[in-house]
Design an enzyme around this catalytic site. Structure first.
Site, PDB file in Angstrom:
ATOM      1  N   GLU A 223      49.540  35.069  35.119  1.00  0.00           N
ATOM      2  CA  GLU A 223      49.003  33.701  35.146  1.00  0.00           C
ATOM      3  C   GLU A 223      49.095  32.996  33.796  1.00  0.00           C
ATOM      4  O   GLU A 223      49.422  31.816  33.731  1.00  0.00           O
ATOM      5  CB  GLU A 223      47.545  33.693  35.628  1.00  0.00           C
ATOM      6  CG  GLU A 223      47.391  33.806  37.143  1.00  0.00           C
ATOM      7  CD  GLU A 223      47.212  35.245  37.593  1.00  0.00           C
ATOM      8  OE1 GLU A 223      47.188  36.142  36.729  1.00  0.00           O
ATOM      9  OE2 GLU A 223      47.100  35.481  38.818  1.00  0.00           O
TER      10      GLU A 223
ATOM     11  N   HIS B  88      36.725  36.040  44.053  1.00  0.00           N
ATOM     12  CA  HIS B  88      37.689  35.266  44.849  1.00  0.00           C
ATOM     13  C   HIS B  88      37.011  34.148  45.638  1.00  0.00           C
ATOM     14  O   HIS B  88      37.539  33.689  46.644  1.00  0.00           O
ATOM     15  CB  HIS B  88      38.444  36.178  45.826  1.00  0.00           C
ATOM     16  CG  HIS B  88      39.351  37.161  45.153  1.00  0.00           C
ATOM     17  ND1 HIS B  88      38.884  38.262  44.476  1.00  0.00           N
ATOM     18  CD2 HIS B  88      40.702  37.198  45.038  1.00  0.00           C
ATOM     19  CE1 HIS B  88      39.915  38.950  43.992  1.00  0.00           C
ATOM     20  NE2 HIS B  88      41.027  38.316  44.308  1.00  0.00           N
TER      21      HIS B  88
END
Lengths: 340, 327
Positions: free
Chosen positions: B60, B129
């Protein structure tokens, strides 16, 4: 400290070292010498300004690192992208940034290229391909890879080069970027200015790897170690890497061995090294080397004196201009948050 | 008029903009050959190829940084973060780099970057998440934040985000993906402006300012409160968090005299606190009762369904808050 060169002239045996040979004509070297001396004098002047309290925050000079910047500027096209670290005055000036505006920027004055909002750590001039120095160690490296990716997407042959110190090698995103750049054969050059100190800590105390150029070999990347203080060696290495990049052969990692003669930042106590060590390095530093090269080629000393006198005058005028320059309008505090 | 899912609306916006503008490209994890974990980028690889739909390794920081770099030289990357929680992995590139770039460079460089992906609770994904991130992003000037709740707004706002010359965070919600809504015919062009709220339900008694999936929960709560208690709620869908359309909120409060801000990010120091504070700063005389905020309770999101629903500002909690305010 038995080895007086601290590796500067003796890169390790298995690295693909570019031999120092006369690759540039004397007429090419003279303006490079002029520019190198200008960068040196600008930075020395900035250190004086910092000592007198006229510069706030952190300012990092690259005294001793100029070989990388000068060799690179001669080897690349004017429209090739460049990103660099907060130790980035030398790259920007070498690519043609106006010293007057550069000093204004460090002082936070209105004529600075970023109106005094960026300062020493954020040198840039997109019109010269200078896409930004960065205050976060390593952050500018994926930017350059992204610019290389942009060239690839657009089908252009502009390449990107990014400069970082040896200390940046230990940031995770560097390795993410190396992997993607190699996998996608991006036209980017990773230039590591290895001055052997991560800020104040010698890399021998932090690195699990002795030879930095070997890191990217794990990614299958072309990687060389060179004497980063010799402008001709740097020129040749960068030119070759640029050729590979433009030919679609992917990235090259260049480890240019150098040495920072100045402190990490203005005001650095430099307790981590001896004055003997610094003195030893003066024999190998880029300005001394280039000066000797020109003398060896028969350039009269008085010609070089003349050149330096011109530069002294130019830098002095730039400092005076910057000291007199106005502060930015207060309304500037609120502009440029968003592009409108 | 036709109906599409929220996912389809986002997919169409990207497809239309990529057809219109060669500088738009997609980058992220599993977005190309797989079509995205949530299938939002389905068929994009087939139409636009590997040059403009780039599957990345799980890096990322690296690919967010590369997208920032590409945007700095004029491309318009759309980065998918698989889960919005992962913004923390690449936070430096978003906040220190993308958001500050235009300012630090005195306006010489801009970063036309879109970061998109889904956030929020409700699917039992647990603490790493399920977070909602809008309040954190609102702390950083230089990046715009939008969080549409309907397919129509999603398509229109994503097109605006892609065309914007600044970084824009485009927040989807995992509970919205399969919702359906009215949509103009595919060939009909429209955009929804960034920074403009929309009244999704008119009412007289109390204003709820909300966005994203909380909007759906709020609308349901409003219908039940009307049927059960006769309370008539006006629902302002903010759609954008930065910039915040306080004018529309205050126009509504001028009518109702009561304000409740609802969102899934933390209540503490959240965007709801900001809305309430600004109501008191800008128009305290409009308020007949203390303004309130209802965000996520101060805990990470658990997996267990009843625990998750206990903490989230969903219908049950919204109704309870309204009833307290109307007492």
């Amino acid at each position: 400290m038995a080895e007086p060169s601290l590796k500067a002239s003796v890169p390790s045996a298995d690295a693909a070292v570019t031999e120092s040979a006369a690759v540039l004509a004397t007429e090419q070297l003279l303006p490079m010498y002029r520019m190198m001396f200008l960068i040196r004098r600008v930075e020395e002047s900035l250190l004086e300004l910092a000592e007198s309290g006229k510069i706030g925050g952190a300012m990092h000079t690259a005294i001793g690192h100029e070989g990388a910047a000068i060799g690179m500027a001669a080897a690349l096209r004017k429209d090739d992208y460049l990103t660099c670290t907060y130790r980035g005055h030398h790259h920007s000036l070498a690519r043609g940034m106006d010293p007057q505006r550069a000093i204004c920027e460090v002082l936070g004055k209105a004529p600075g290229f970023a109106k005094g909002k960026g300062g020493s750590m954020h040198f840039l001039d997109p019109s010269l391909g200078l896409m930004g120095a960065n205050g976060i160690v390593g952050a500018q490296v994926p930017h350059a890879a992204g610019m290389a990716l942009a060239s690839k997407i657009r089908g252009e042959d502009r390449i990107a080069i990014t400069f970082f110190g040896d200390g940046a090698l230990y940031q995770g995103l560097m390795h993410e970027t190396f992997n993607m750049a190699q996998k996608w054969k991006l036209p980017v050059i990773f230039y590591c200015e290895n001055n052997r100190y991560s800020e104040m800590t010698p890399i021998s105390r932090t690195s699990s790897v002795d030879e930095i150029y070997q890191f990217v070999r794990a990614y299958g990347m072309e990687s060389i170690q060179i004497d980063g203080n010799d402008v001709e060696v740097v020129y040749e290495a960068v030119a070759k890497a640029a050729e590979r990049a433009r030919a679609g052969e992917g990235p090259t990692f260049i480890e240019g061995i150098t040495y920072r003669l100045s402190g990490h930042m203005a005001g650095d106590l430099e307790t981590y090294r001896s004055s003997e060590e610094i003195e030893m390095q003066r024999a190998y530093e880029p300005l001394t080397q280039l000066h000797q090269k020109l003398i060896d080629r028969g350039v009269p000393e008085e010609d070089l004196n003349q050149l330096r006198a011109e530069v002294e005058e130019e830098v002095q005028a730039a400092v005076e201009y910057a000291l007199e320059a106005p502060w930015p309008d207060l309304a500037e505090a609120y502009t440029d948050v968003y592009q409108v | 008029m036709r109906k599409t899912t929220y996912i389809q609306a986002i997919n169409e916006a990207m497809r239309d903009e990529m057809r219109r503008d060669e500088s738009v490209f997609l980058i992220g994890e599993d977005i190309g050959h797989y079509g995205g974990l949530f299938r939002v980028t389905r068929n994009m690889m087939e139409e636009f190829g590997e040059r403009r739909v780039i599957d990345t390794p799980i890096s990322e920081q690296g690919f967010m940084g590369m997208a920032v770099g590409a945007a700095m030289v004029g491309l318009r990357p759309i980065v998918e973060l698989m889960y919005m929680d992962f913004f923390l992995v690449c936070a430096d590139q978003i906040f220190n780099q993308a958001a500050k770039m235009h300012y630090m460079t005195g306006g010489l460089v801009n970063v036309p970057l879109v970061i998109r992906g889904q956030q929020g609770g409700g699917k039992r994904y647990g603490s790493q998440h399920s977070a909602s991130v809008e309040s954190t992003f609102a702390q950083f000037p230089g990046i715009k934040v939008v969080a549409p709740a309907t397919p129509y707004d999603a398509k229109g706002l994503l097109i605006s985000a892609i065309r914007d010359d600044n970084p824009v965070l485009f927040l989807e919600h995992k509970m919205l993906y399969f919702t359906r809504g009215d949509m103009p015919d595919a060939e009909e062009q429209y955009t929804v402006p960034i920074g403009k709220a929309d009244i999704k339900r008119e009412g007289r008694d109390l204003t709820i300012a909300t966005f994203s999936y909380s909007l759906l929960q709020t609308l349901e709560a409003a219908e039940e409160l009307k049927a059960e208690q006769g309370i008539d709620i006006e629902v302002v869908d903010l759609r954008s968090i930065t910039p915040l359309d306080m004018e529309s909120v205050l126009m509504s409060v001028a009518k109702t005299g009561r304000l409740l801000a609802v969102h899934e990010s933390q209540s503490n120091a959240g965007i709801g606190a900001e809305i309430v504070a600004r109501a008191y700063e800008e128009a305290p005389y409009l308020l007949k009762a203390p303004a309130r905020r209802l965000g996520m309770a101060p805990a990470p999101i658990p997996v267990s369904k009843p625990l998750e629903e206990e903490l989230l500002p969903w219908k049950k909690n919204i109704k309870a808050a309204v009833l307290e305010m109307m007492r």
